[in-house]
Design a protein around this motif. Sequence first.
Motif, PDB file in Angstrom:
ATOM      1  N   MET A 306     -13.261  73.853  61.176  1.00 59.87           N
ATOM      2  CA  MET A 306     -13.552  72.851  60.147  1.00 59.87           C
ATOM      3  C   MET A 306     -13.141  73.351  58.756  1.00 59.87           C
ATOM      4  N   ASN A 307     -13.251  74.632  58.538  1.00 57.83           N
ATOM      5  CA  ASN A 307     -12.852  75.164  57.235  1.00 57.83           C
ATOM      6  C   ASN A 307     -11.333  75.199  57.069  1.00 57.83           C
ATOM      7  N   GLU A 308     -10.599  75.251  58.189  1.00 59.81           N
ATOM      8  CA  GLU A 308      -9.149  75.098  58.110  1.00 59.81           C
ATOM      9  C   GLU A 308      -8.792  73.705  57.580  1.00 59.81           C
ATOM     10  N   TYR A 309      -9.510  72.702  58.049  1.00 60.78           N
ATOM     11  CA  TYR A 309      -9.286  71.345  57.541  1.00 60.78           C
ATOM     12  C   TYR A 309      -9.656  71.252  56.065  1.00 60.78           C
ATOM     13  N   ARG A 310     -10.713  71.916  55.668  1.00 61.15           N
ATOM     14  CA  ARG A 310     -11.118  71.895  54.256  1.00 61.15           C
ATOM     15  C   ARG A 310     -10.069  72.561  53.375  1.00 61.15           C
ATOM     16  N   LEU A 311      -9.495  73.650  53.857  1.00 58.49           N
ATOM     17  CA  LEU A 311      -8.451  74.319  53.082  1.00 58.49           C
ATOM     18  C   LEU A 311      -7.222  73.420  52.929  1.00 58.49           C
ATOM     19  N   ARG A 312      -6.875  72.725  53.992  1.00 58.62           N
ATOM     20  CA  ARG A 312      -5.774  71.774  53.905  1.00 58.62           C
ATOM     21  C   ARG A 312      -6.081  70.658  52.911  1.00 58.62           C
ATOM     22  N   GLU A 313      -7.328  70.171  52.959  1.00 59.78           N
ATOM     23  CA  GLU A 313      -7.739  69.108  52.035  1.00 59.78           C
ATOM     24  C   GLU A 313      -7.684  69.608  50.595  1.00 59.78           C
ATOM     25  N   LEU A 314      -8.097  70.847  50.380  1.00 67.24           N
ATOM     26  CA  LEU A 314      -8.069  71.417  49.038  1.00 67.24           C
ATOM     27  C   LEU A 314      -6.629  71.544  48.540  1.00 67.24           C
ATOM     28  N   GLU A 315      -5.712  71.965  49.401  1.00 68.09           N
ATOM     29  CA  GLU A 315      -4.303  72.061  49.004  1.00 68.09           C
ATOM     30  C   GLU A 315      -3.765  70.694  48.582  1.00 68.09           C
ATOM     31  N   ARG A 316      -4.147  69.666  49.321  1.00 65.48           N
ATOM     32  CA  ARG A 316      -3.704  68.309  48.974  1.00 65.48           C
ATOM     33  C   ARG A 316      -4.273  67.871  47.627  1.00 65.48           C
ATOM     34  N   LEU A 317      -5.547  68.156  47.411  1.00 61.63           N
ATOM     35  CA  LEU A 317      -6.182  67.776  46.144  1.00 61.63           C
ATOM     36  C   LEU A 317      -5.574  68.535  44.974  1.00 61.63           C
ATOM     37  N   MET A 318      -5.298  69.817  45.189  1.00 62.13           N
ATOM     38  CA  MET A 318      -4.691  70.618  44.123  1.00 62.13           C
ATOM     39  C   MET A 318      -3.287  70.107  43.790  1.00 62.13           C
ATOM     40  N   TYR A 319      -2.577  69.669  44.802  1.00 66.79           N
ATOM     41  CA  TYR A 319      -1.222  69.143  44.585  1.00 66.79           C
ATOM     42  C   TYR A 319      -1.254  67.855  43.772  1.00 66.79           C
ATOM     43  N   HIS A 321      -3.459  67.045  41.500  1.00 64.66           N
ATOM     44  CA  HIS A 321      -4.043  67.207  40.169  1.00 64.66           C
ATOM     45  C   HIS A 321      -3.271  68.267  39.390  1.00 64.66           C
ATOM     46  N   SER A 322      -2.889  67.896  38.203  1.00 68.34           N
ATOM     47  CA  SER A 322      -2.145  68.836  37.355  1.00 68.34           C
ATOM     48  C   SER A 322      -3.069  69.805  36.631  1.00 68.34           C
ATOM     49  N   ASP A 323      -4.331  69.445  36.491  1.00 73.05           N
ATOM     50  CA  ASP A 323      -5.308  70.293  35.808  1.00 73.05           C
ATOM     51  C   ASP A 323      -5.645  71.490  36.703  1.00 73.05           C
ATOM     52  N   LYS A 324      -5.294  72.707  36.270  1.00 70.28           N
ATOM     53  CA  LYS A 324      -5.486  73.906  37.088  1.00 70.28           C
ATOM     54  C   LYS A 324      -6.573  74.824  36.516  1.00 70.28           C
ATOM     55  N   THR A 325      -7.429  74.285  35.656  1.00 70.17           N
ATOM     56  CA  THR A 325      -8.488  75.118  35.071  1.00 70.17           C
ATOM     57  C   THR A 325      -9.486  75.519  36.152  1.00 70.17           C
ATOM     58  N   ASP A 326     -10.256  76.571  35.884  1.00 72.18           N
ATOM     59  CA  ASP A 326     -11.250  77.050  36.854  1.00 72.18           C
ATOM     60  C   ASP A 326     -12.299  75.989  37.134  1.00 72.18           C
ATOM     61  N   LYS A 328     -11.922  72.718  37.018  1.00 67.78           N
ATOM     62  CA  LYS A 328     -11.357  71.680  37.885  1.00 67.78           C
ATOM     63  C   LYS A 328     -11.195  72.202  39.307  1.00 67.78           C
ATOM     64  N   LYS A 329     -10.769  73.467  39.446  1.00 70.40           N
ATOM     65  CA  LYS A 329     -10.609  74.030  40.775  1.00 70.40           C
ATOM     66  C   LYS A 329     -11.940  74.056  41.516  1.00 70.40           C
ATOM     67  N   MET A 330     -13.018  74.419  40.800  1.00 68.27           N
ATOM     68  CA  MET A 330     -14.334  74.438  41.426  1.00 68.27           C
ATOM     69  C   MET A 330     -14.753  73.039  41.851  1.00 68.27           C
ATOM     70  N   GLU A 331     -14.439  72.071  41.032  1.00 71.29           N
ATOM     71  CA  GLU A 331     -14.761  70.677  41.364  1.00 71.29           C
ATOM     72  C   GLU A 331     -14.027  70.249  42.642  1.00 71.29           C
ATOM     73  N   LEU A 332     -12.756  70.635  42.769  1.00 69.19           N
ATOM     74  CA  LEU A 332     -11.968  70.272  43.937  1.00 69.19           C
ATOM     75  C   LEU A 332     -12.437  71.027  45.182  1.00 69.19           C
ATOM     76  N   ILE A 333     -12.873  72.269  45.005  1.00 67.43           N
ATOM     77  CA  ILE A 333     -13.407  73.050  46.129  1.00 67.43           C
ATOM     78  C   ILE A 333     -14.608  72.332  46.738  1.00 67.43           C
ATOM     79  N   LEU A 334     -15.485  71.852  45.878  1.00 66.44           N
ATOM     80  CA  LEU A 334     -16.666  71.124  46.360  1.00 66.44           C
ATOM     81  C   LEU A 334     -16.264  69.784  46.972  1.00 66.44           C
TER      82      LEU A 334
END
Length: 359
Positions: A306-319, A321-326, A328-334
């Motif tokens: 399940m965490n493999e799917y979450r990592l994939r989802e996080l990569e998609r969300l990061m892609y 969003h142009s905002d790469k601040t810490d 924003k990253k924490m928000e996307l992790i959650l």
Amino acid sequence: QTDAVYIKLRNVILVYLVLVIVNRMLIVMLFYDLKSIRLLHGVFYCSLLLETVTLSHFISILTRNPNEKKFSLLHYVFPLALLVVITVWSLLLTKEDFVLVTTSRNLPDLREFYHAFFESGSSVLAFSALIWSKPPVYLFYNLVYGGLVVWRIVQYRKNITDYTAEADKANTNWLLTLLVLIMPSILLPVINYMADHKILVFGLWIVFHSVFLLFLIPLVCYQTVKGRYIIMGDIPEEMTSEKNRPPGKHTNKISREEFEAYLETQKPYLKPDLKITDIVKEFGTNRSYLSEFINLTYQMNFSRFMNEYRLRELERLMYDHSDKTDEKKMELILKAGFGSYDSYRRSRINHSGEGCSPE
């Protein structure tokens, strides 16, 4: 429910800490031959046994299956009864008899115990037998309750990785450390009881047990405060009873295509506290079969899958969003389903080329 369990764990570990402090103070006092103080022996005997019972109580709360009976408070009755009996009995003896009994360094064997306690008719000899019963009784408590702790931890670790998708909580390596710390505490009293040089072995036990407590108490307190445990309190009874049952005619089979289609459309992994039982309900199968299906199909356990799917989802969300601040990253992790940064970090560490990643 988790909050209530946390309060219970906190209270039990606080009691354990108090018992440890009291016990070590009494060892120091008895070492300096303060044996004429009548209240010491009952308290020392009681606290020695209660240490073992309380640690077992803590582990029982942590690892209890919801269909098991709770840890009974009757486990505390015998040590507390000993406290009362030894204290009252010591007050009834004359000072000379009490000092004679408690300053003797000759440990009686089992036949002498039996004769002194049941046949002699002497209250002094019977009290002496009771006082010097500490080694065999403590040995018995260590073997029974220590063995119970080891067994419960081993069973708990088997169940937990295929129960939750929370990476930080599914990691139970700290319980392995606890097992390593517990073993000398169980074995040394056995060696002490069988050894000829009991004073030397007892001294070694004090050293090892003190080191054990020096590491154990901070470890348990830290993991409890951080909440790095899973309370298996919401497993339906029918699923618990089917845990070790192979899939049969009443168990729905799952295909890889069907399973991955469900994950892509429903995205259950976005739920931080996702448990395997949540998905079991959707497919009308049992926990044992779903766990085996994931292990055989993807060569990884439920939590990591399940965490493999979450990592994939996080990569998609990061892609996206142009905002790469810490922040924003924490928000996307959650948003990707991780319950915390620790959970994400542990999943990232575990992420490797091993196994068959979901396509």
